[in-house]
Design a protein around this motif. Structure first.
Motif, PDB file in Angstrom:
ATOM      1  N   PRO A 182       0.798  -1.239   0.000  1.00  0.00           N
ATOM      2  CA  PRO A 182       0.000   0.000   0.000  1.00  0.00           C
ATOM      3  C   PRO A 182       0.822   1.277   0.000  1.00  0.00           C
ATOM      4  O   PRO A 182       0.313   2.327  -0.380  1.00  0.00           O
ATOM      5  CB  PRO A 182      -0.846  -0.111   1.273  1.00  0.00           C
ATOM      6  N   LYS A 183       2.101   1.201   0.367  1.00  0.00           N
ATOM      7  CA  LYS A 183       2.907   2.427   0.396  1.00  0.00           C
ATOM      8  C   LYS A 183       3.261   2.917  -1.011  1.00  0.00           C
ATOM      9  O   LYS A 183       3.612   4.069  -1.227  1.00  0.00           O
ATOM     10  CB  LYS A 183       4.190   2.188   1.198  1.00  0.00           C
ATOM     11  N   ARG A 184       3.189   2.008  -2.008  1.00  0.00           N
ATOM     12  CA  ARG A 184       3.544   2.396  -3.388  1.00  0.00           C
ATOM     13  C   ARG A 184       2.323   2.725  -4.237  1.00  0.00           C
ATOM     14  O   ARG A 184       2.444   3.274  -5.325  1.00  0.00           O
ATOM     15  CB  ARG A 184       4.309   1.263  -4.085  1.00  0.00           C
ATOM     16  N   ALA A 185       1.139   2.308  -3.757  1.00  0.00           N
ATOM     17  CA  ALA A 185      -0.058   2.444  -4.601  1.00  0.00           C
ATOM     18  C   ALA A 185      -0.961   3.547  -4.065  1.00  0.00           C
ATOM     19  O   ALA A 185      -0.802   4.009  -2.937  1.00  0.00           O
ATOM     20  CB  ALA A 185      -0.805   1.120  -4.628  1.00  0.00           C
ATOM     21  N   LEU A 186      -1.921   3.949  -4.867  1.00  0.00           N
ATOM     22  CA  LEU A 186      -2.836   5.025  -4.491  1.00  0.00           C
ATOM     23  C   LEU A 186      -4.241   4.656  -4.962  1.00  0.00           C
ATOM     24  O   LEU A 186      -4.438   4.305  -6.133  1.00  0.00           O
ATOM     25  CB  LEU A 186      -2.371   6.314  -5.182  1.00  0.00           C
ATOM     26  N   GLY A 187      -5.204   4.715  -4.035  1.00  0.00           N
ATOM     27  CA  GLY A 187      -6.581   4.343  -4.389  1.00  0.00           C
ATOM     28  C   GLY A 187      -7.235   5.380  -5.275  1.00  0.00           C
ATOM     29  O   GLY A 187      -7.873   5.064  -6.274  1.00  0.00           O
ATOM     30  N   MET A 188      -7.104   6.624  -4.854  1.00  0.00           N
ATOM     31  CA  MET A 188      -7.671   7.730  -5.645  1.00  0.00           C
ATOM     32  C   MET A 188      -6.695   8.886  -5.609  1.00  0.00           C
ATOM     33  O   MET A 188      -6.351   9.384  -4.532  1.00  0.00           O
ATOM     34  CB  MET A 188      -9.017   8.154  -5.035  1.00  0.00           C
ATOM     35  N   LYS A 189      -6.233   9.274  -6.778  1.00  0.00           N
ATOM     36  CA  LYS A 189      -5.284  10.390  -6.896  1.00  0.00           C
ATOM     37  C   LYS A 189      -5.875  11.655  -6.249  1.00  0.00           C
ATOM     38  O   LYS A 189      -7.072  11.908  -6.373  1.00  0.00           O
ATOM     39  CB  LYS A 189      -5.022  10.596  -8.394  1.00  0.00           C
ATOM     40  N   ALA A 190      -5.018  12.434  -5.604  1.00  0.00           N
ATOM     41  CA  ALA A 190      -5.485  13.646  -4.932  1.00  0.00           C
ATOM     42  C   ALA A 190      -6.159  14.598  -5.924  1.00  0.00           C
ATOM     43  O   ALA A 190      -5.672  14.793  -7.041  1.00  0.00           O
ATOM     44  CB  ALA A 190      -4.316  14.341  -4.251  1.00  0.00           C
ATOM     45  N   HIS A 191      -7.263  15.163  -5.488  1.00  0.00           N
ATOM     46  CA  HIS A 191      -8.054  16.051  -6.356  1.00  0.00           C
ATOM     47  C   HIS A 191      -8.990  16.889  -5.491  1.00  0.00           C
ATOM     48  O   HIS A 191      -9.172  16.606  -4.299  1.00  0.00           O
ATOM     49  CB  HIS A 191      -8.900  15.215  -7.335  1.00  0.00           C
ATOM     50  N   THR A 192      -9.593  17.883  -6.093  1.00  0.00           N
ATOM     51  CA  THR A 192     -10.762  18.512  -5.475  1.00  0.00           C
ATOM     52  C   THR A 192     -11.945  18.075  -6.330  1.00  0.00           C
ATOM     53  O   THR A 192     -11.803  17.893  -7.547  1.00  0.00           O
ATOM     54  CB  THR A 192     -10.659  20.060  -5.479  1.00  0.00           C
ATOM     55  N   ASP A 193     -13.110  17.890  -5.708  1.00  0.00           N
ATOM     56  CA  ASP A 193     -14.298  17.563  -6.485  1.00  0.00           C
ATOM     57  C   ASP A 193     -14.722  18.843  -7.210  1.00  0.00           C
ATOM     58  O   ASP A 193     -14.525  19.945  -6.706  1.00  0.00           O
ATOM     59  CB  ASP A 193     -15.421  17.053  -5.573  1.00  0.00           C
ATOM     60  N   SER A 194     -15.341  18.675  -8.369  1.00  0.00           N
ATOM     61  CA  SER A 194     -15.620  19.872  -9.168  1.00  0.00           C
ATOM     62  C   SER A 194     -16.973  20.512  -8.870  1.00  0.00           C
ATOM     63  O   SER A 194     -17.160  21.692  -9.138  1.00  0.00           O
ATOM     64  CB  SER A 194     -15.546  19.534 -10.658  1.00  0.00           C
ATOM     65  N   GLY A 195     -17.932  19.757  -8.319  1.00  0.00           N
ATOM     66  CA  GLY A 195     -19.308  20.275  -8.193  1.00  0.00           C
ATOM     67  C   GLY A 195     -19.510  21.170  -6.984  1.00  0.00           C
ATOM     68  O   GLY A 195     -18.579  21.844  -6.524  1.00  0.00           O
TER      69      GLY A 195
END
Ligand SMILES: C=C1C[C@]23C[C@@]1(O)CC[C@H]2[C@@]12CCC[C@@](C)(C(=O)O1)[C@H]2[C@@H]3C(=O)O
Ligand code: AKG
Ligand code: FE2
Length: 382
Positions: free
Chosen positions: A221-234
């Motif tokens: 888990p230290k090398r992988a990412l579930g959801m890339k960092a972002h802001t939601d747009s709505g």
């Protein structure tokens, strides 16, 4: 198994079975994940304790204002959505994602479609692949959409559709109440709220999208990412998560830039503010930059119930919020904003930490020394 380079080019991750993986291939190994420390956002975490809003509390609006200004997110309690319904929704989602890949692929998102099974939309902008599967649905088109996965429309189909419809009804009503609470939190008086609603029909025309996320167990888990960092747009999202933490909210220093891990609180929902709400509130309520990490021993499920404006509504700062000041953003529709965000991503604006060309919000902000945008009035604007 295909070679990693083949996998890397496959935007919908057709072949790689994350659930059975024994290692993280290069295609799924992200750089820079440990740039900032991760701190616990649970009760007793002091300044980093995630704000909690209880909708039954007579002072809820003040708590919403504080959390929206300082964090862009909060834990929501007293929301009235039954805990047993949330448990049934989670079980239904787990069952759907556990289906064979061939079944799920019948619902694969095609090209630029907003709806369908596969990686989330922003996956298009990154060369690395996330450790997750997603499914975006329009709650008003649930049954035809889910028939793609269950063409026989049998028991599992009926059960899942039934539970999601029940959930949508509850969440839609909650979203309306929350919108009103946000307007109170902005300091608008009763007549001002009535005026905003009469003029812009904010609540009446709000659109809903459901996005399901499945984060399988990950061997590294230290090398992988579930959801890339972002802001939601709505406008805002109501998030339901399994009892497995994984959502990280970004907070700027001092003392240091850091990720705050959202605790898993039974029965609570999470509210995340999106970019168009930051625009609507003239920057007073901030959208939250967030990511999801994965876990070695436990899979995780989350559901984001997104609320946004109607596709053709121009969103700009509310005149009731701007008051005697100046609008900080120009007015634009949600689809127009998505195009700006695409441009921002292409220039490196997806990474708060490494921004080269500016984030999408920076790209639509009005420079106080300019006059442009002052006459850029729209359906939902000053
Ligand atoms: C309503 C929406 C918000 C979303 C784009 C979408 O049309 C459907 C999926 C949503 C989602 C979920 C995961 C993160 C996100 C950034 C993405 O790529 O797809 C959001 C989108 C968004 O907030 O812009
Ligand atoms: O899984 C999570 O906790 C976050 C999901 C998310 O950010 C999203 O669906 O937009
Ligand atoms: Fe998100």
């Amino acid at each position: 198994m295909p070679t990693p380079s083949k996998l890397n080019k496959d935007p919908h991750n057709h072949y790689f079975d994350l659930g059975a993986a024994r290692q993280v291939p290069e295609t799924h190994a992200w750089e820079g994940l440990h740039e900032h420390p991760v701190v616990d956002g649970g009760v007793g975490a002091g300044e980093d304790a995630v704000p909690v809003v209880d909708m039954q509390d007579p002072h809820a609006a003040e708590a919403v204002a504080r959390a929206s200004e300082q964090w862009g997110a909060f834990l929501l309690q007293g929301h009235g959505v039954p805990r047993e319904l949330l448990a049934r929704v989670e079980a239904g989602i787990a069952g759907m994602f556990a289906l064979p890949k061939t079944d799920k692929m019948r619902a694969a998102r095609q090209g630029g479609d907003p709806y369908g099974y596969g990686l989330p939309h922003i996956a298009l902008y990154f060369s690395k692949t996330m450790w997750s599967e997603g499914y975006s649905l329009s709650p008003t088109n649930l049954r035809p959409e889910l028939r793609k996965i269950w063409p026989d429309a049998g028991h599992d189909y009926s059960q899942f559709c039934g539970v999601m419809e029940e959930f949508h009804k509850e969440m839609g009503a909650l979203a309306d109440k929350l919108m009103e609470l946000f307007l109170v939190a902005l300091g608008l008086t009763g007549p001002q709220i009535a005026g905003v609603e009469a003029e812009h029909k904010l609540t009446e025309t709000m659109s809903e999208t459901i996005h399901l996320n499945w984060y399988p167990k990950c061997p590294d888990p230290k090398r992988a990412l579930g959801m890339k960092a972002h802001t939601d747009s709505g406008f805002f999202a109501l998030l339901m998560q399994s009892q497995v933490p994984g959502l990280h909210l970004f907070r700027h220093g001092p003392p240091a830039d850091r990720w705050v891990e959202m605790p898993a609180v039974p029965g609570a929902l999470i509210v995340n503010i999106g970019d168009l709400f930051q625009i609507l509130t003239n920057g007073r309520f901030r959208s939250v930059y967030h990511r999801a990490v994965v876990n070695r021993d436990r899979e995780r499920i989350s559901l984001a119930y997104f609320l946004g404006p109607a596709a053709n509504a121009k969103v700009g700062p509310l005149k009731e919020v701007v008051g005697g000041g100046r609008p900080a953003y120009r007015a634009l529709t949600w689809p127009e904003y998505i195009i700006v965000r695409k441009e921002a991503f292409a220039n490196g604006g997806a990474d708060l930490e490494f921004t080269k060309g500016g984030t999408a919000l920076e790209m639509v902000s009005i420079n106080p020394d300019d006059d442009d945008g002052m006459d850029d009035q729209g359906d939902i604007s000053s």
